[in-house]
Design an enzyme around this catalytic site. Structure first.
Site, PDB file in Angstrom:
ATOM      1  N   ARG A 112       0.307   6.452  -4.094  1.00 29.16           N
ATOM      2  CA  ARG A 112       1.742   6.217  -4.296  1.00 29.16           C
ATOM      3  C   ARG A 112       2.044   6.043  -5.769  1.00 29.16           C
ATOM      4  O   ARG A 112       1.177   5.624  -6.552  1.00 29.16           O
ATOM      5  CB  ARG A 112       2.205   4.997  -3.521  1.00 29.16           C
ATOM      6  CG  ARG A 112       1.558   3.661  -3.889  1.00 29.16           C
ATOM      7  CD  ARG A 112       2.177   2.948  -5.046  1.00 29.16           C
ATOM      8  NE  ARG A 112       1.758   1.542  -5.136  1.00 29.16           N
ATOM      9  CZ  ARG A 112       1.765   0.855  -6.251  1.00 29.16           C
ATOM     10  NH1 ARG A 112       2.097   1.419  -7.386  1.00 29.16           N
ATOM     11  NH2 ARG A 112       1.391  -0.415  -6.263  1.00 29.16           N
ATOM     12  N   GLU A 211      10.066  -3.051  -3.846  1.00 28.33           N
ATOM     13  CA  GLU A 211       9.779  -3.641  -5.169  1.00 28.33           C
ATOM     14  C   GLU A 211      10.279  -2.737  -6.297  1.00 28.33           C
ATOM     15  O   GLU A 211      10.696  -3.212  -7.356  1.00 28.33           O
ATOM     16  CB  GLU A 211       8.282  -3.898  -5.286  1.00 28.33           C
ATOM     17  CG  GLU A 211       7.889  -4.589  -6.570  1.00 28.33           C
ATOM     18  CD  GLU A 211       6.399  -4.896  -6.621  1.00 28.33           C
ATOM     19  OE1 GLU A 211       5.877  -5.511  -5.675  1.00 28.33           O
ATOM     20  OE2 GLU A 211       5.757  -4.531  -7.622  1.00 28.33           O
ATOM     21  N   ARG A 215       9.294   4.271  -4.034  1.00 26.68           N
ATOM     22  CA  ARG A 215       7.839   4.367  -3.956  1.00 26.68           C
ATOM     23  C   ARG A 215       7.587   5.704  -3.281  1.00 26.68           C
ATOM     24  O   ARG A 215       7.988   5.892  -2.124  1.00 26.68           O
ATOM     25  CB  ARG A 215       7.244   3.236  -3.127  1.00 26.68           C
ATOM     26  CG  ARG A 215       7.205   1.878  -3.845  1.00 26.68           C
ATOM     27  CD  ARG A 215       6.124   1.841  -4.899  1.00 26.68           C
ATOM     28  NE  ARG A 215       6.178   0.683  -5.759  1.00 26.68           N
ATOM     29  CZ  ARG A 215       5.465  -0.429  -5.587  1.00 26.68           C
ATOM     30  NH1 ARG A 215       4.668  -0.551  -4.554  1.00 26.68           N
ATOM     31  NH2 ARG A 215       5.552  -1.404  -6.447  1.00 26.68           N
ATOM     32  N   CYS A 257       7.227  -4.727 -11.653  1.00 37.62           N
ATOM     33  CA  CYS A 257       6.028  -5.551 -11.882  1.00 37.62           C
ATOM     34  C   CYS A 257       5.208  -4.933 -13.005  1.00 37.62           C
ATOM     35  O   CYS A 257       4.932  -3.720 -12.966  1.00 37.62           O
ATOM     36  CB  CYS A 257       5.193  -5.623 -10.603  1.00 37.62           C
ATOM     37  SG  CYS A 257       3.664  -6.548 -10.802  1.00 37.62           S
ATOM     38  N   THR A 259       2.198  -4.811 -13.581  1.00 37.92           N
ATOM     39  CA  THR A 259       0.929  -4.174 -13.186  1.00 37.92           C
ATOM     40  C   THR A 259       1.116  -2.700 -12.863  1.00 37.92           C
ATOM     41  O   THR A 259       0.151  -1.947 -12.823  1.00 37.92           O
ATOM     42  CB  THR A 259       0.313  -4.831 -11.934  1.00 37.92           C
ATOM     43  OG1 THR A 259       1.197  -4.647 -10.829  1.00 37.92           O
ATOM     44  CG2 THR A 259       0.032  -6.291 -12.135  1.00 37.92           C
ATOM     45  N   ARG A 266      -0.972   3.901  -7.491  1.00 41.69           N
ATOM     46  CA  ARG A 266      -2.073   3.246  -6.795  1.00 41.69           C
ATOM     47  C   ARG A 266      -2.639   4.259  -5.811  1.00 41.69           C
ATOM     48  O   ARG A 266      -1.955   4.706  -4.901  1.00 41.69           O
ATOM     49  CB  ARG A 266      -1.605   1.990  -6.060  1.00 41.69           C
ATOM     50  CG  ARG A 266      -2.781   1.121  -5.579  1.00 41.69           C
ATOM     51  CD  ARG A 266      -2.328  -0.223  -5.084  1.00 41.69           C
ATOM     52  NE  ARG A 266      -1.967  -0.221  -3.687  1.00 41.69           N
ATOM     53  CZ  ARG A 266      -2.797  -0.396  -2.668  1.00 41.69           C
ATOM     54  NH1 ARG A 266      -4.092  -0.617  -2.885  1.00 41.69           N
ATOM     55  NH2 ARG A 266      -2.360  -0.371  -1.422  1.00 41.69           N
ATOM     56  N   ARG A 295      -8.197  -4.705  -1.588  1.00 44.30           N
ATOM     57  CA  ARG A 295      -7.124  -5.356  -0.835  1.00 44.30           C
ATOM     58  C   ARG A 295      -7.498  -5.349   0.641  1.00 44.30           C
ATOM     59  O   ARG A 295      -8.403  -4.625   1.065  1.00 44.30           O
ATOM     60  CB  ARG A 295      -5.786  -4.614  -0.997  1.00 44.30           C
ATOM     61  CG  ARG A 295      -5.213  -4.693  -2.388  1.00 44.30           C
ATOM     62  CD  ARG A 295      -3.809  -4.106  -2.473  1.00 44.30           C
ATOM     63  NE  ARG A 295      -3.321  -4.161  -3.850  1.00 44.30           N
ATOM     64  CZ  ARG A 295      -2.107  -3.800  -4.235  1.00 44.30           C
ATOM     65  NH1 ARG A 295      -1.237  -3.362  -3.353  1.00 44.30           N
ATOM     66  NH2 ARG A 295      -1.730  -3.878  -5.497  1.00 44.30           N
ATOM     67  N   GLU A 300      -1.367  -5.596   0.030  1.00 44.31           N
ATOM     68  CA  GLU A 300      -1.537  -6.709  -0.891  1.00 44.31           C
ATOM     69  C   GLU A 300      -1.377  -8.044  -0.156  1.00 44.31           C
ATOM     70  O   GLU A 300      -0.513  -8.188   0.700  1.00 44.31           O
ATOM     71  CB  GLU A 300      -0.479  -6.602  -1.983  1.00 44.31           C
ATOM     72  CG  GLU A 300      -0.760  -7.552  -3.105  1.00 44.31           C
ATOM     73  CD  GLU A 300      -0.065  -7.111  -4.377  1.00 44.31           C
ATOM     74  OE1 GLU A 300       1.017  -6.524  -4.286  1.00 44.31           O
ATOM     75  OE2 GLU A 300      -0.630  -7.374  -5.445  1.00 44.31           O
TER      76      GLU A 300
HETATM   77  P1  ADP Z   1       1.592  -0.657  -2.417  1.00 48.15           P
HETATM   78  O1  ADP Z   1       0.413   0.191  -2.217  1.00 48.15           O
HETATM   79  O2  ADP Z   1       2.830   0.127  -2.238  1.00 48.15           O
HETATM   80  O3  ADP Z   1       1.500  -1.397  -3.673  1.00 48.15           O
HETATM   81  P2  ADP Z   1       0.682  -2.481  -0.284  1.00 48.15           P
HETATM   82  O4  ADP Z   1      -0.622  -2.878  -0.883  1.00 48.15           O
HETATM   83  O5  ADP Z   1       1.489  -3.574   0.341  1.00 48.15           O
HETATM   84  O6  ADP Z   1       1.679  -1.802  -1.318  1.00 48.15           O
HETATM   85  O7  ADP Z   1       0.418  -1.360   0.790  1.00 48.15           O
HETATM   86  C1  ADP Z   1       1.482  -0.776   1.489  1.00 48.15           C
HETATM   87  C2  ADP Z   1       1.049  -0.215   2.827  1.00 48.15           C
HETATM   88  O8  ADP Z   1       0.237   0.903   2.628  1.00 48.15           O
HETATM   89  C3  ADP Z   1       0.260  -1.192   3.679  1.00 48.15           C
HETATM   90  O9  ADP Z   1       0.659  -1.082   5.018  1.00 48.15           O
HETATM   91  C4  ADP Z   1      -1.150  -0.688   3.527  1.00 48.15           C
HETATM   92  O10 ADP Z   1      -1.978  -1.000   4.632  1.00 48.15           O
HETATM   93  C5  ADP Z   1      -0.921   0.794   3.440  1.00 48.15           C
HETATM   94  N1  ADP Z   1      -2.025   1.510   2.821  1.00 48.15           N
HETATM   95  C6  ADP Z   1      -2.515   1.363   1.571  1.00 48.15           C
HETATM   96  N2  ADP Z   1      -3.544   2.179   1.348  1.00 48.15           N
HETATM   97  C7  ADP Z   1      -3.722   2.882   2.500  1.00 48.15           C
HETATM   98  C8  ADP Z   1      -4.624   3.893   2.911  1.00 48.15           C
HETATM   99  N3  ADP Z   1      -5.567   4.386   2.088  1.00 48.15           N
HETATM  100  N4  ADP Z   1      -4.508   4.376   4.171  1.00 48.15           N
HETATM  101  C9  ADP Z   1      -3.555   3.925   5.009  1.00 48.15           C
HETATM  102  N5  ADP Z   1      -2.679   2.976   4.682  1.00 48.15           N
HETATM  103  C10 ADP Z   1      -2.753   2.465   3.440  1.00 48.15           C
HETATM  104  C1  CIR Z   2       1.495 -11.669  -8.004  1.00 45.13           C
HETATM  105  O1  CIR Z   2       1.802 -12.064  -9.116  1.00 45.13           O
HETATM  106  O2  CIR Z   2       0.430 -11.932  -7.453  1.00 45.13           O
HETATM  107  C2  CIR Z   2       2.478 -10.808  -7.253  1.00 45.13           C
HETATM  108  N1  CIR Z   2       3.735 -10.845  -7.920  1.00 45.13           N
HETATM  109  C3  CIR Z   2       1.957  -9.387  -7.172  1.00 45.13           C
HETATM  110  C4  CIR Z   2       1.326  -8.878  -8.412  1.00 45.13           C
HETATM  111  C5  CIR Z   2       1.175  -7.398  -8.474  1.00 45.13           C
HETATM  112  N2  CIR Z   2       0.096  -6.834  -7.858  1.00 45.13           N
HETATM  113  C6  CIR Z   2      -1.172  -6.691  -8.329  1.00 45.13           C
HETATM  114  O3  CIR Z   2      -1.747  -7.367  -9.110  1.00 45.13           O
HETATM  115  N3  CIR Z   2      -1.784  -5.681  -7.827  1.00 45.13           N
END
Ligand code: ADP
Ligand code: CIR
Length: 344
Positions: A112, A211, A215, A257, A259, A266, A295, A300
């Protein structure tokens, strides 16, 4: 505003770098959108377990509050104030033959990027009217896509709870009620203005107004990382023809953010590593070596389930998109080799 009452529990980079001197320098400043230090740091003050603890309200936040944000960006990304960001979204430059042709380890792959519209504030400082406008602009652009990216926009407003939960459970949609986003002001007027677009196969998806304003997501079952990256690169190109994203030469794509700055990318796999998971020290040593983040399986701040982890690139700024995916690919390759070598 008074200096926050940081406790021993406050472990964020914000708490680390917001000295009393920096606080005095920044506490009365405002960006052109009226965003303040108090609002920028609220998430990290309210949530002591924040890792970063600060959000930007607009592109100007990164300069106005630079005395706080520059050292955070430097520590997280290893990126200096004098550095320039670079971009490369060409899938031909990625060296990523499928690592898991028998589907033994990699359950799914997802890449993403975050994007925000150049002519609007970021989510923490946006008004309801502006957010609704963003939803309109982005959803109508998406609805005009054709071919394999063609799909439909589903606003959260009016979506049944059952449909919403199943999209979240299946990893397609963002969760509701995240306390970090809540304190950052990113959940205001929920669920208005939020939603998800996806093609029929749910391999191309766009979240609107979570966020970040967009995305853009490419995902599919299995471990064909190059195919997932190619689809994402194509989608970004199509969307760039229809809208202008917030971007700076120094920081790359601008995100709420810090990061996510730069590539805002990501790239992750969901991967089964049950043996390695029994030795978390070794597991972490490998992920650190390859600049990876671990993660849980629901994203997250979630936990692993059944020995399945979400492994993704940690660096996003000062490296190209190709490098972000290559980091993940090289690290996952090493993790699979270690897992294979471990005895039951
Ligand atoms: P982001 O990746 O947008 O920062 P999250 O870590 O919250 O946010 O992940 C968003 C969603 O994407 C979650 O439901 C997570 O389980 C899913 N996800 C992340 N990576 C994968 C993957 N490789 N395969 C399937 N689902 C994924
Ligand atoms: C935090 O500070 O933990 C949250 N606001 C999320 C931070 C961003 N994510 C990350 O480090 N991957």
């Amino acid at each position: 505003m008074k200096y926050p009452n940081f406790t021993k529990e406050h472990k964020s980079l914000m708490a680390k770098y917001l000295s009393k001197e920096v606080f005095e320098e920044l506490k009365d400043l405002k960006t052109p959108n009226g965003f303040t230090l108090e609002r920028a740091i609220k998430s990290g003050v309210d949530n002591p377990d924040s890792g970063i603890g600060v959000y930007a309200g607009d592109i100007e936040s990164y300069t106005v509050f630079g005395a706080l944000l520059d050292p955070i960006i430097e520590e997280y990304h290893g990126f200096l104030k004098s550095d320039i960001h670079k971009s490369n979204l060409n899938p031909d430059d990625l060296n990523a033959p499928n690592l898991d042709l028998k589907n033994e380890y990699i359950v799914s792959t997802r890449i993403r990027v975050g994007r925000n519209l150049a002519d609007f504030p970021l989510g923490p400082a946006i008004s309801k009217e502006q957010r609704d406008e963003v939803e309109k602009i982005v959803s109508s652009a998406l609805n005009s896509l054709e071919g394999s990216l063609e799909g439909r926009y589903f606003p959260l407003l009016g979506m049944s709870e059952e449909d919403r939960l199943s999209l979240v459970q299946d990893h397609f949609l963002f969760k509701a009620g995240d306390r970090f986003l809540e304190s950052a002001g990113l959940n205001r007027n929920w669920p208005n203005g939020r939603g998800i677009y996806h093609n029929n196969e749910k391999t191309f998806l766009v979240w609107i107004n979570e966020e970040d304003e967009l995305r853009i997501i490419s995902m599919q079952k299995g471990g064909d990382i190059k195919e997932v990256f190619s689809r994402l690169a194509q989608a970004i190109k199509e969307l760039e023809k229809m809208m202008k994203f917030a971007f700076s030469k120094h920081l790359g794509y601008i995100t709420s953010c810090p990061t996510n700055l730069g590539t805002a990318m990501r790239a992750s796999v969901h991967i089964a590593l049950p043996k390695l998971a029994k030795d978390m020290e070794k597991f972490k040593a490998i992920t650190d070596k390859y600049h990876l983040q671990i993660r849980g399986v629901h994203g997250e701040h979630s936990q692993s389930e059944g020995g399945i982890y979400d492994i993704s690139n940690k660096r996003r700024l000062g490296v190209t998109e190709v490098q972000c995916v290559q980091d993940m690919y090289d690290g996952v390759k090493a993790l699979i080799e270690y897992e294979k070598a471990l005895c039951d």
